[in-house]
Design an enzyme around this catalytic site. Structure first.
Site, PDB file in Angstrom:
ATOM      1  N   SER A 145      -0.649  -0.548  -3.963  1.00  0.00           N
ATOM      2  CA  SER A 145      -0.274  -1.234  -2.843  1.00  0.00           C
ATOM      3  C   SER A 145      -1.433  -1.742  -1.961  1.00  0.00           C
ATOM      4  O   SER A 145      -2.298  -2.529  -2.489  1.00  0.00           O
ATOM      5  CB  SER A 145       0.906  -0.645  -1.898  1.00  0.00           C
ATOM      6  OG  SER A 145       1.353  -1.456  -0.974  1.00  0.00           O
ATOM      7  N   ASP A 221      10.668  -3.117  -7.689  1.00  0.00           N
ATOM      8  CA  ASP A 221       9.839  -2.843  -6.630  1.00  0.00           C
ATOM      9  C   ASP A 221      10.494  -3.807  -5.334  1.00  0.00           C
ATOM     10  O   ASP A 221      10.519  -5.063  -5.557  1.00  0.00           O
ATOM     11  CB  ASP A 221       8.328  -3.077  -6.660  1.00  0.00           C
ATOM     12  CG  ASP A 221       7.438  -2.816  -5.395  1.00  0.00           C
ATOM     13  OD1 ASP A 221       7.762  -2.900  -4.491  1.00  0.00           O
ATOM     14  OD2 ASP A 221       6.217  -2.411  -5.700  1.00  0.00           O
ATOM     15  N   HIS A 254       8.363   0.876  -5.828  1.00  0.00           N
ATOM     16  CA  HIS A 254       7.159   1.213  -5.120  1.00  0.00           C
ATOM     17  C   HIS A 254       6.708   2.443  -5.005  1.00  0.00           C
ATOM     18  O   HIS A 254       5.631   2.598  -4.381  1.00  0.00           O
ATOM     19  CB  HIS A 254       7.191   0.234  -3.834  1.00  0.00           C
ATOM     20  CG  HIS A 254       5.899  -0.146  -3.409  1.00  0.00           C
ATOM     21  ND1 HIS A 254       5.004  -1.253  -3.777  1.00  0.00           N
ATOM     22  CD2 HIS A 254       5.159   0.124  -2.174  1.00  0.00           C
ATOM     23  CE1 HIS A 254       3.976  -1.479  -3.102  1.00  0.00           C
ATOM     24  NE2 HIS A 254       4.028  -0.419  -2.084  1.00  0.00           N
TER      25      HIS A 254
END
Length: 278
Positions: A145, A221, A254
């Site tokens: 991320s 996600d 995620h």
């Protein structure tokens, strides 16, 4: 360096250290996993950069990476995601301030006093690690991320410094998404021309090295469509002929469940370059 944790895992040692950072002007923690190895050996290292709200603990306790690092004979170096301490500027929001350093050198007050994570990761931390651990100067870099953003930017801006790069769910075009625009405005100012130095998509065209990039992205996600947008990066890589393997993984989100599912592939991707077989 002050040792704060030490654990035996997969035949190696997972430690956590505290040190004073001259770059950041505060005390920092960094986790280091050293796999089993022959006496006197100098091992390659992978630097892992974590995402928003994380510390060094998320990766070392949730990713299950130590078993793969032990198999491949690779050291794992896992720093915190931002400067810390009472004198360090912060913000109530989760996506700015402590835990959200974005791996850049801030130019705007009050952030510029401590938020120099780019210099810390590129210069100070490797020098520290290579001086105190059985580590060579063969390095890979990867992250998740915000940390995936950091890994891509740092690899693209430093040709020859890293043998491999990969990312999970990276923020690939921060200048074009809310997370990045908020952070860049605060840390770097309103002039968007200065943002390109920390935007992986913008950096692709001027890249002086064609390191093959591996990206895994979960199709489930929650941040995919608004914040991550891997298609922007993929289109630019295709236009420029930059080697990219973007793997869209059905059903994955995620979280660290996603990272744990594919971290072995990423360490194997790095091992090919770190040990000279690519």
């Amino acid at each position: 360096m002050e040792l704060t944790e030490s654990h035996l895992i997969c035949g190696g040692t997972q430690t956590v250290w505290r040190h004073e950072s001259s770059t950041l002007g505060c005390a920092m923690t960094v986790a280091v996993y050293v796999p089993p190895h022959a006496e006197g050996a100098r091992l390659p290292a992978i630097y892992w950069l974590s995402g928003l709200t994380c510390t060094e603990q998320n990766f070392i306790t949730k990713a299950g990476a130590q078993r793969y690092a032990a198999e491949h004979g690779i050291v794992l170096v896992v720093p915190d995601t931002s400067p810390r301490g009472g004198d360090v500027a912060d913000d109530p929001a989760y996506d700015l301030g402590k835990g959200a350093g974005f791996y850049l050198n801030a130019t705007q007050a009050p952030w510029s006093a401590h938020y120099r994570m780019y210099d810390y990761i590129v210069e100070e931390l490797p020098a520290l690690i290579e001086a105190h651990f059985p580590v060579s100067d063969r390095r890979g870099i990867m992250g998740h991320s915000m940390g995936g953003h950091g890994a891509l930017v740092i690899a693209l801006r430093n040709p020859g410094r890293y043998a491999a790069v990969s990312a999970f769910s990276p923020i690939v075009a921060p200048s074009q998404v809310p997370w990045g625009r908020k952070a860049f405005t605060a840390y770097l100012g309103e002039d968007e021309a200065g943002w390109a130095a920390y935007d992986a998509t913008a950096l692709l065209e001027g890249a002086k090295e064609r390191l093959p990039i591996l990206i895994d992205q979960g199709e489930a996600d929650d941040f995919l469509k608004q914040q991550l947008k891997p298609e922007i990066f993929a289109a630019e890589a295709a236009r420029l002929g930059h080697p990219l393997e973007l793997r869209m993984q059905p059903g994955y989100d995620h979280s660290y469940y996603f990272i744990a599912s594919f971290i072995g592939d990423h360490i194997a991707h790095h091992e090919k370059s770190l040990n000279g077989s690519r």
